[in-house]
Scaffold this active site. Structure first.
Site, PDB file in Angstrom:
ATOM      1  N   TYR A 183      -1.995   0.160  10.743  1.00  0.00           N
ATOM      2  CA  TYR A 183      -1.964  -0.293   9.354  1.00  0.00           C
ATOM      3  C   TYR A 183      -0.671   0.155   8.681  1.00  0.00           C
ATOM      4  O   TYR A 183      -0.029  -0.613   7.956  1.00  0.00           O
ATOM      5  CB  TYR A 183      -3.176   0.270   8.617  1.00  0.00           C
TER       6      TYR A 183
ATOM      7  N   SER B 238       0.854  -1.194   0.000  1.00  0.00           N
ATOM      8  CA  SER B 238       0.000   0.000   0.000  1.00  0.00           C
ATOM      9  C   SER B 238       0.880   1.230   0.000  1.00  0.00           C
ATOM     10  O   SER B 238       2.059   1.168   0.370  1.00  0.00           O
ATOM     11  CB  SER B 238      -0.881  -0.014   1.259  1.00  0.00           C
TER      12      SER B 238
END
Length: 253
Positions: free
Chosen positions: A151, A138
């Site tokens: 995250y 990501s």
């Protein structure tokens, strides 16, 4: 023999889209995830379209389950592609009040899941003589943002695995590719992050006319994986046009 592509987290979103796309590219796709009913539907869809796919129930947080995945993959034929896609986010809390359980889950799935599956399949990948490992990380793997600590930490670690692995495998017939999507609208990512709260999940994309969708990322995976074997796309960052950076998103209204 048809090359085997293993895709984790294949029951929905980017994983399912990637499985469909790789099957269309001629791979025998081994679709791995925990939800066997969804995998069965995916395999049926791929086969109806003329592709080849096999479903394997797999929990990437379990050593035993991952060992079973590796065994199933090698039984199908030469394993030339691994797409480490299983992952996810939970919560949007600041570090000072973040849930340790949420952080633990994110680390187990994103980081240790990638580690387990990669370790288990490396012998088969190397034996193929021309293999590719794709890590779907990501933009959170290189940019921090408020509320994303858990995250972001997990994705930074996943990025570190990809980079380290590329160095360690240099000289062996395995290339390592990292794909870092930005804003991707899928059916489940936001729902998981916000504990099933559909309103909060939808708010992330409010006013963004064209966020990326799962098929966009699947297209990137397929493109990278089908380059000539001497070509290694180290890192591919892909965002919607509306997202110039993690903190800069054009919204209408």
């Amino acid at each position: 023999m048809t090359s085997v592509a293993v895709v984790t987290g294949a029951s929905s979103g980017i994983g399912a889209a990637t499985a469909r796309r790789l099957a269309a590219e001629g791979f025998h796709v081994l679709a791995a995830a925990r939800r066997t009913d969804r995998l069965a539907a995916l395999v049926a869809e791929i086969e109806a379209a003329g592709g080849a796919a096999t479903a394997v129930a797999c929990d990437v947080t379990s050593d035993e389950s991952v060992a079973g995945l590796a065994q199933a993959a090698t039984a199908l034929g030469p394993v030339t592609l691994l797409v480490n896609n299983a992952g996810g986010a939970r919560g949007l809390d600041p570090v000072e009040s973040g849930s340790v359980d949420d952080w633990q889950w994110m680390y187990d799935v994103n980081v240790l899941g990638t580690l387990r599956v990669t370790q288990a399949l490396l012998p088969a990948l190397e034996a193929s003589g021309a293999a590719t490992i794709v890590v779907v990380s990501s933009t959170a793997g290189f940019t921090v943002y408020e509320g994303g600590g858990g995250y972001v930490a997990a994705k930074h670690a996943q990025t570190a695995i990809a980079g380290t692995l590329r160095l360690e495998l240099c000289g062996r017939p395995i290339r390592v590719i990292e794909i870092d999507p930005g804003m991707v609208r899928t059916d489940e990512f936001g729902l998981v992050r916000f504990g099933g709260d559909a309103e909060k999940a939808a708010a992330v994309y409010a006013g963004v006319a064209e966020p990326l969708v799962a098929e966009d990322v699947a297209d990137c995976v397929a493109w990278c994986a089908t380059r000539p074997q001497h070509v290694n796309v180290d890192r591919l960052v892909v965002r919607p046009r509306a997202q110039a950076a993690q903190h800069k998103v054009h919204r209408v209204g």
